[in-house]
Design a protein around this motif. Sequence first.
Motif, short mmCIF file in Angstrom:
data_model
loop_
_atom_site.label_atom_id
_atom_site.label_comp_id
_atom_site.label_asym_id
_atom_site.label_seq_id
_atom_site.Cartn_x
_atom_site.Cartn_y
_atom_site.Cartn_z
N MET A 14 -8.18 5.27 2.29
CA MET A 14 -7.10 4.67 2.98
C MET A 14 -6.32 4.06 1.58
SD MET A 14 -6.91 1.65 5.72
CE MET A 14 -7.21 0.27 4.87
N THR A 15 -7.03 3.38 0.86
CA THR A 15 -6.36 2.64 -0.17
C THR A 15 -5.89 3.54 -1.18
OG1 THR A 15 -8.40 2.30 -1.25
CG2 THR A 15 -7.42 0.43 -0.08
N ILE A 16 -6.27 4.80 -1.39
CA ILE A 16 -5.74 5.67 -2.42
C ILE A 16 -4.72 6.30 -1.85
CG2 ILE A 16 -7.38 5.75 -4.10
CD1 ILE A 16 -8.34 8.32 -2.79
N SER B 106 -7.53 -10.58 12.88
CA SER B 106 -7.16 -9.29 12.89
C SER B 106 -6.34 -8.86 14.30
CB SER B 106 -8.43 -8.59 12.95
OG SER B 106 -9.52 -8.60 11.82
N MET C 202 0.87 -1.22 0.08
CA MET C 202 0.07 -0.07 -0.13
C MET C 202 0.75 1.12 -0.12
SD MET C 202 -2.74 0.99 2.70
CE MET C 202 -3.39 -0.73 2.45
N LYS D 233 -18.03 -5.18 9.89
CA LYS D 233 -16.82 -5.62 10.67
C LYS D 233 -15.60 -5.76 9.82
CE LYS D 233 -19.21 -7.94 14.49
NZ LYS D 233 -18.73 -7.01 15.41
N LYS D 234 -15.74 -6.45 8.57
CA LYS D 234 -14.54 -6.53 7.87
C LYS D 234 -13.82 -5.21 7.40
CE LYS D 234 -15.90 -10.51 4.94
NZ LYS D 234 -15.94 -11.14 3.47
N MET D 235 -14.78 -4.28 7.16
CA MET D 235 -13.99 -3.16 6.54
C MET D 235 -13.42 -2.40 8.14
SD MET D 235 -16.59 -1.07 4.11
CE MET D 235 -18.20 -1.17 4.78
N ILE E 96 -12.29 3.63 3.82
CA ILE E 96 -11.49 2.51 3.20
C ILE E 96 -10.99 3.07 1.85
CG2 ILE E 96 -11.45 0.27 2.51
CD1 ILE E 96 -11.66 -0.07 5.34
N SER E 97 -11.77 3.59 1.04
CA SER E 97 -11.25 4.13 -0.19
C SER E 97 -10.37 5.17 -0.20
CB SER E 97 -12.43 4.36 -1.20
OG SER E 97 -12.93 5.59 -0.86
N LYS F 28 -17.05 2.85 3.94
CA LYS F 28 -16.49 2.52 2.49
C LYS F 28 -15.72 3.92 2.22
CE LYS F 28 -20.15 -0.25 0.59
NZ LYS F 28 -21.35 0.01 -0.09
N ARG G 271 -22.19 1.98 6.61
CA ARG G 271 -21.47 1.31 5.54
C ARG G 271 -20.82 2.46 4.50
NH1 ARG G 271 -24.11 -4.14 3.04
NH2 ARG G 271 -24.29 -5.03 4.79
N VAL H 295 -20.16 -6.98 7.09
CA VAL H 295 -19.67 -6.11 6.23
C VAL H 295 -18.88 -5.12 6.77
CG1 VAL H 295 -19.80 -4.79 4.03
CG2 VAL H 295 -21.17 -6.65 4.24
N TYR I 137 -12.07 -4.28 10.31
CA TYR I 137 -11.03 -4.98 10.80
C TYR I 137 -9.71 -4.39 9.70
CZ TYR I 137 -14.03 -8.34 13.40
OH TYR I 137 -14.70 -8.96 14.00
N LEU I 138 -10.06 -4.29 8.71
CA LEU I 138 -9.13 -3.74 7.67
C LEU I 138 -8.42 -2.57 8.02
CD1 LEU I 138 -8.35 -4.64 4.64
CD2 LEU I 138 -10.18 -3.39 3.72
#
Lengths: 334, 842
Positions: free
Chosen positions: B55-57, B123, B1, B80-82, B52-53, B49, B45, B78, B84-85
């Motif tokens: 974060m990923t950029i 996690s 990343m 939770k998954k985000m 997270i987006s 989202k 959510r 969902v 944890y990520l």
Amino acid sequence: METPRIDIWYGIAEIMDFGYPQNLSPEILKLYITQEGVRSPFSSKPKDKPVPNATLQVTGAVGWRREGLAYKKNEVFLDIVESVNLLMSSKGNVLRCDVTGKVLMKCFLSGMPDLKLGLNDKIGLEKESEMKSRPAKSGKTIELDDVTFHQCVNLTRFNSEKTVSFVPPDGEFELMKYRITEGVNLPFRVLPTIKELGRTRMEVNVKVKSVFGAKMFALGVVVKIPVPKQTAKTNFQVTTGRAKYNPSIDCLVWKIRKFPGQTESTLSAEIELISTMGEKKSWTRPPIQMEFQVPMFTASGLRVRFLKVWEKSGYNTVEWVRYITKAGSYEIRC
Amino acid sequence: MAPPAASQRYPSPSQPSGKSEVSDLKTQLRQLAGSRAPGVDDSKRDLYKKVISYMTIGIDVSSVFGEMVMCSATSDIVLKKMCYLYVGNYAKGNPDLSLLTINFLQRDCKDEDPMIRGLALRSLCSLRVPNLVEYLVGPLGSGLKDNNSYVRTIAVTGVLKLYHISPSTCIDADFPPTLKSLMLHDSDAQVVANCLSALQEIWSIEASHSEEACREKESLLSKPVIYYFLNRIKDFNEWAQCLILELAVKYVPSDSNDIFDIMNLLEDRLQHANGAVVLATVKVFLQLTLSMTDVHQQVYERIKSPLLTLVSSGSPEQSYAILSHLHLLVVRAPFIFATDYKHFYCQYNEPSYVKKLKLEMLTAVANESNTYEIVTELCEYAANVDIAIARESIRAVGKIALQQYDVNAIVDRLLQFLEMEKDYVTAETLVLVKDLLRKYPQWSHDCISVVGGISSKNIQEPKGKAALIWMLGEYAQDMSDAPYILENLIENWEEEHSAEVRLHLLTAAMKCFFKRAPETQKALGTALAAGVADFHQDVHDRALFYYRVLQYDVHVAERVVSPPKQAVSVFADTQSSEIKDRIFDEFNSLSVIYQKPSYMFTDKEHRGPFEFSDELGNISITPEASSDIVPAQQYEANDKDLLLGIDEKDDNKGLSSNNGSAYSAPSLENSSNITSQMQELAISGPATSATTPQSSFGFDDLLGLGLSTAPAPTPSPPLLKLNPRAALDPGAFQQKWRQLPLSLTQECSVNPQGIAALTVPQSLIRHMQSHSIHCIASGGQSPNFKFFFFAQKESEPSNYLAECIINTSSAKAQIKVKADEQSTSQAFTTVFETALSKFGMP
């Protein structure tokens, strides 16, 4: 943009944990990915029917198939796909010839079916006749040089009884691969004659004969006849199909859409070359290459004798079997 | 990343610039945190989202950490998954904040949904914050006992993660034994596989400082464990199957039944569709049967067709990998593929890397029965458009010619190549014809007549030109116009750019001069003058040398430059057989593809402790002798200088000052290599020195017996008494071996009983120990075994070191002795030989 990203992330996390590969079966990974994707974002109440539990699937005894599959119509599609590799010398001797075959399956079957596949291979038939203590039926048997199987095939049973029995994964997969070098039926014969007339002219004559059954036909036949780089002008006649000079690959490309069995067609061409000084005989005739597909024909002669499906609910299945032979590397030197 | 900072430095116009959006998110999240309104999960959510987006950029959103944690109280998977990520990404950089996440992760570890339990546990273990490890132990412990296998698989890997963050916590919590019992009893294959990988890793690292871990690691290779895995191998996925097969390779079977049992269990793996599983199985088969020659041959027969299938089906990359392995096998057993040579015919469209290997295969499988077909085929390739392949195929023809007896036909073919009149073909062919003539001088007449017809102007390549010039010089008497061709070439001295060609020209002019002086004299003079004036040092020196030696005496010059030649019987192999054996030991790895052992292309630090575990299997000595860690390294140290040829090796170590400068570089490298070995040796040191002296008690009288029957050596030095309890730690041995000069080299034969008994190298070690000669390291594989021994004088601490290489096929032993006291080394050698000669006697 957002959810796929997270799903991919988790997909990778399931595939590999701390550098150790965990689970690479697409069927099961699908469960992780789709588990939430299916769920409507507007219904916040818990579902009445739980999704098939991915965590149990990961590691069950049948890792490649999930439980609780149901189809209205139970169907099995079985394709035997063979590719013929040939290398023929300019004198017409077969230098090298073999067939690599695949048995591809597409299963739409409910529950946990047990399948059994019988082929006309020599070892299998001998074993069978031995077990039933009656002589093997006459007919062509095939000697397979080597076989490899999908993970689902019970190899112990194959080694002891020589039958291919398995619980198939859902959907498409490659059941087995095999290789044969003896007794290959070549679908086509190619007879080339190339004459170099002086420095600037060549005469090419290629005859292609189909040697499979008269009721069958080949599709998408392409014959690539190499010509020298300095080709200036080509002039040709063909009895069937169409031919073209393709300067980017230095070949005459002759295409025949449908080629019936037990027939022959010819191409004759005159080629004019640009005369080059100094360099002589720089052309090293590459081989003629051929592409084709012959449905319902197997170059090895392999046949499916039976395909039995057994499931505890005892439903009826429809089985579809197809054969096709393709050209692998089909080369004829000239 | 991408590092978060990156996007702050280069804010792109299309992306949010960062700050204001993040603070917006922060307020929005805070509002939602306490809310229990319906539909709140959906708005969360959307916010998640966004986070997270970002974060990923690459936008740093760590500032909303607290809010994210506050919002994490939810049952939505969902979300939770985000979450944890997010947590997994920022915890390491924000150790203080991560404490906040512990609470909810721990709670999730007790969730009723196994999916959530697993994800939370993963996690939790991925936080990688050292001061939080105490919170891991509890959830991991219950995770390992979870009734759901998914959670267990994650917990097992979690233990390994914990170990890497804090080894002591992991060991103190007694996790390794728990994993072991899980490994042996769990019903789930993936759990078992993960246990195995985790334990292998943990124990390999622990083994360096814990005796117990060492034992545990060896217990993985015990018969019950191995059979447990092999019986279940079908349950595992392909990766885990490979893991188990790798383990099985290291297993030392107790007897031949054991070997056959394993092979029967694994035979069906050869039919597996996965190439990795097939290769791993092949490796097990090959390694197991190394000591059983005839079974080993049968194994070659058995593995042949699965491997050929893998070559012909699949991508060119796969073909290449498999072909590399086949090449390794065919070099060891050329006959196996002799009838299958057609599989290695090249297809027109194959990539050249595959073609090249296929050519090598064709060369390797060629024998009397198939030479004709293979050479015919190779000649086809010589006309190939791909020049590199054309060259390779000509070389291949040459190689076959050099290894076959029936050269006649091949020579004709080669001469036909010369008629093709293509630059590169001619050049390659000339080089080959030259080599052929060196091996088979009897063909000179046929070749010379054709070679003489070649115009040197048509050859551009230095190698080809040099070969032609060599032949002109060598066969000057048979080629009528040789002096004149040479003269022409010499006249164009200035235009000749390659020093190699100029050197050959000088020598050829000399040789020609000795045979046909009147015709050559002038040309030779020109050549020498031009050579002396040459700017290239070697050319200059050679010209000057020739000039002076001619001045001194022409007959001496002839003896020096053109002595009668013996035909070369065997051309030197580029790779020593020991290196090839090493590569064979590393079957099914990159070593085979690179055609060199792994130590040549891996960095020292990456080999680490795993090297030890790999070696255990290769040296067929029972695991309880911990001294066998040493030989592996001894070997490694030696392999480097093996490139210099076996004979130079030891002189190099002891007497490197005597050698020419050319050798000093490798010897330096060698010694530095050994020093780095020393550090590793220090680790295994204590264990080694502890075991060796023990077993030698009570052999004092045997020693006396052994000596009394010994024939007294002619110079009769005083009878040597050795200390039966001698001890020398491996480090000291290494150092001494390097420092002491070689005092004696002896070759003696070993009696057949001894050779037979050597199937278990341990037996020789015990035997020698009974003569107070102790083994410090041993290794090798049939037919070559290598041992390092040491002994001490009974009365004083004077050491004798010996290297003993036994070749079982020739029944010869080569002994190299080094001693503190040079004067008594002869006596020691006598004792040693006597002891060795009794080996295998009842």
